[in-house]
Design a protein around this motif. Structure first.
Motif, PDB file in Angstrom:
ATOM      1  N   PRO A  97     -91.151  18.781  -5.139  1.00 13.18           N
ATOM      2  CA  PRO A  97     -91.126  18.546  -3.694  1.00 13.18           C
ATOM      3  C   PRO A  97     -92.370  19.062  -2.996  1.00 13.18           C
ATOM      4  O   PRO A  97     -92.915  20.109  -3.351  1.00 13.18           O
ATOM      5  N   VAL A  98     -92.836  18.314  -2.014  1.00 12.99           N
ATOM      6  CA  VAL A  98     -93.900  18.767  -1.121  1.00 12.99           C
ATOM      7  C   VAL A  98     -93.221  19.425   0.070  1.00 12.99           C
ATOM      8  O   VAL A  98     -92.264  18.876   0.628  1.00 12.99           O
ATOM      9  N   LEU A  99     -93.690  20.605   0.452  1.00 11.33           N
ATOM     10  CA  LEU A  99     -93.071  21.373   1.523  1.00 11.33           C
ATOM     11  C   LEU A  99     -93.993  21.455   2.724  1.00 11.33           C
ATOM     12  O   LEU A  99     -95.219  21.423   2.592  1.00 11.33           O
ATOM     13  N   ARG A 100     -93.383  21.556   3.892  1.00  9.17           N
ATOM     14  CA  ARG A 100     -94.130  21.765   5.139  1.00  9.17           C
ATOM     15  C   ARG A 100     -93.691  23.083   5.763  1.00  9.17           C
ATOM     16  O   ARG A 100     -92.499  23.396   5.803  1.00  9.17           O
ATOM     17  N   TYR A 101     -94.670  23.819   6.252  1.00  3.96           N
ATOM     18  CA  TYR A 101     -94.429  25.152   6.806  1.00  3.96           C
ATOM     19  C   TYR A 101     -95.046  25.209   8.196  1.00  3.96           C
ATOM     20  O   TYR A 101     -96.247  24.939   8.368  1.00  3.96           O
ATOM     21  N   ALA A 102     -94.226  25.506   9.199  1.00  3.74           N
ATOM     22  CA  ALA A 102     -94.697  25.575  10.588  1.00  3.74           C
ATOM     23  C   ALA A 102     -94.309  26.927  11.178  1.00  3.74           C
ATOM     24  O   ALA A 102     -93.178  27.394  10.998  1.00  3.74           O
ATOM     25  N   THR A 103     -95.235  27.563  11.870  1.00  2.00           N
ATOM     26  CA  THR A 103     -94.979  28.885  12.435  1.00  2.00           C
ATOM     27  C   THR A 103     -95.258  28.911  13.931  1.00  2.00           C
ATOM     28  O   THR A 103     -96.048  28.121  14.457  1.00  2.00           O
ATOM     29  N   THR A 104     -94.589  29.845  14.595  1.00  2.00           N
ATOM     30  CA  THR A 104     -94.830  30.107  16.012  1.00  2.00           C
ATOM     31  C   THR A 104     -94.921  31.615  16.208  1.00  2.00           C
ATOM     32  O   THR A 104     -94.018  32.347  15.777  1.00  2.00           O
ATOM     33  N   ALA A 105     -95.982  32.074  16.836  1.00  2.00           N
ATOM     34  CA  ALA A 105     -96.169  33.498  17.102  1.00  2.00           C
ATOM     35  C   ALA A 105     -96.469  33.692  18.582  1.00  2.00           C
ATOM     36  O   ALA A 105     -97.272  32.943  19.165  1.00  2.00           O
ATOM     37  N   THR A 106     -95.823  34.672  19.199  1.00  2.00           N
ATOM     38  CA  THR A 106     -96.030  34.946  20.627  1.00  2.00           C
ATOM     39  C   THR A 106     -96.170  36.442  20.869  1.00  2.00           C
ATOM     40  O   THR A 106     -95.749  37.266  20.051  1.00  2.00           O
ATOM     41  N   ARG A 107     -96.740  36.752  22.023  1.00  2.00           N
ATOM     42  CA  ARG A 107     -96.866  38.143  22.458  1.00  2.00           C
ATOM     43  C   ARG A 107     -96.565  38.240  23.957  1.00  2.00           C
ATOM     44  O   ARG A 107     -96.771  37.288  24.709  1.00  2.00           O
ATOM     45  N   PHE A 108     -96.069  39.373  24.372  1.00  2.00           N
ATOM     46  CA  PHE A 108     -95.821  39.676  25.785  1.00  2.00           C
ATOM     47  C   PHE A 108     -96.114  41.155  25.997  1.00  2.00           C
ATOM     48  O   PHE A 108     -95.682  41.987  25.203  1.00  2.00           O
ATOM     49  N   PRO A 109     -96.863  41.460  27.073  1.00  2.00           N
ATOM     50  CA  PRO A 109     -97.519  40.569  28.030  1.00  2.00           C
ATOM     51  C   PRO A 109     -98.728  39.886  27.410  1.00  2.00           C
ATOM     52  O   PRO A 109     -99.148  40.240  26.307  1.00  2.00           O
TER      53      PRO A 109
END
Length: 229
Positions: free
Chosen positions: A161-173
């Motif tokens: 299988p071919v896999l897809r990897y998606a990330t989200t990173a946030t900071r506050f403030p």
């Protein structure tokens, strides 16, 4: 599928049961999980998915034993999480580790750690000490960091299988950094009081099986600020 421990809290293993039609008892396998040096607050939980591999998908010669041939080759995983406490906050992070199970004429072949990826992370650090500090921070006394990775199948993949990897990173403030002394910043402004996406650590990758492990199409960036305690 579940994680199991046999007396030693630092000796986790992934327990897998495969039920075959007509069989009185399930087939059971155990994949050792190397937790040496893991934080005492760490936990291991099964990845809630099983990826079934097409017959012959990079698995070597198909078994001639009918019983072995009836068993599916699969990708399974465990999510390994650790947490810690800070003065005024806390942090946590988890890592996804995938293993491959193949069935051969001479038994089962377990290929551990064919893929390791950051799964998620969070941190809340800092605190206000007194009214002056609160005013300087415009009431936002905590710096907060968040990371989430999602692994999915690419339907166009063939063979392994071919896999897809998606990330989200946030900071506050906005503009907060675990790599810098927050006291060195000037007072927070109204426009700083927002959640800010991190462009470097919010990314997408395609992962293909090569040389016994999954490899990203482009190297992963350094995101320890979000994925480490």
């Amino acid at each position: 599928m579940r994680t199991a421990r046999e007396g030693d809290d630092q000796a986790s293993q992934l327990e897998i049961e495969h039920h075959l039609p007509g069989a009185a008892e399930p087939h059971t396998w155990f994949i050792p999980l190397d937790t040496a040096g893991a934080d005492a607050t760490g936990t291991d939980t099964p990845w809630p998915f099983i990826v079934r591999l097409a017959p012959g998908a990079d698995a070597g010669q198909r078994p001639t034993d009918p019983q072995q041939a009836a068993l599916e080759n699969v990708l399974v995983g465990v999510q390994r999480s650790v947490t810690t406490l800070y003065s005024g906050g806390d942090a946590g992070a988890s890592t996804l580790v995938l293993s491959r199970i193949r069935h051969m004429d001479d038994g089962i072949q377990i290929d551990p750690d064919v893929l390791t990826l950051p799964a998620d992370g969070h941190a809340m650090i800092r605190a206000c000490f007194g009214e002056q500090d609160t005013a300087r921070r415009s009431g936002a006394c905590h710096d907060q960091y968040s990371f989430r990775g999602v692994l999915t199948l690419d339907p166009a993949g063939q063979g392994m299988p071919v896999l897809r990897y998606a990330t989200t990173a946030t900071r506050f403030p906005a503009g907060a950094s675990r790599l810098q002394d927050s006291q060195a910043r000037g007072p927070l402004r109204r426009q700083d009081l927002r959640t800010q996406a991190d462009r470097t650590c919010s990314y997408q990758r395609v992962l293909r099986f090569d040389g016994g492990r999954y490899q990203p199409d482009t190297p992963l960036p350094e995101c320890g600020e979000f994925t480490e305690l």
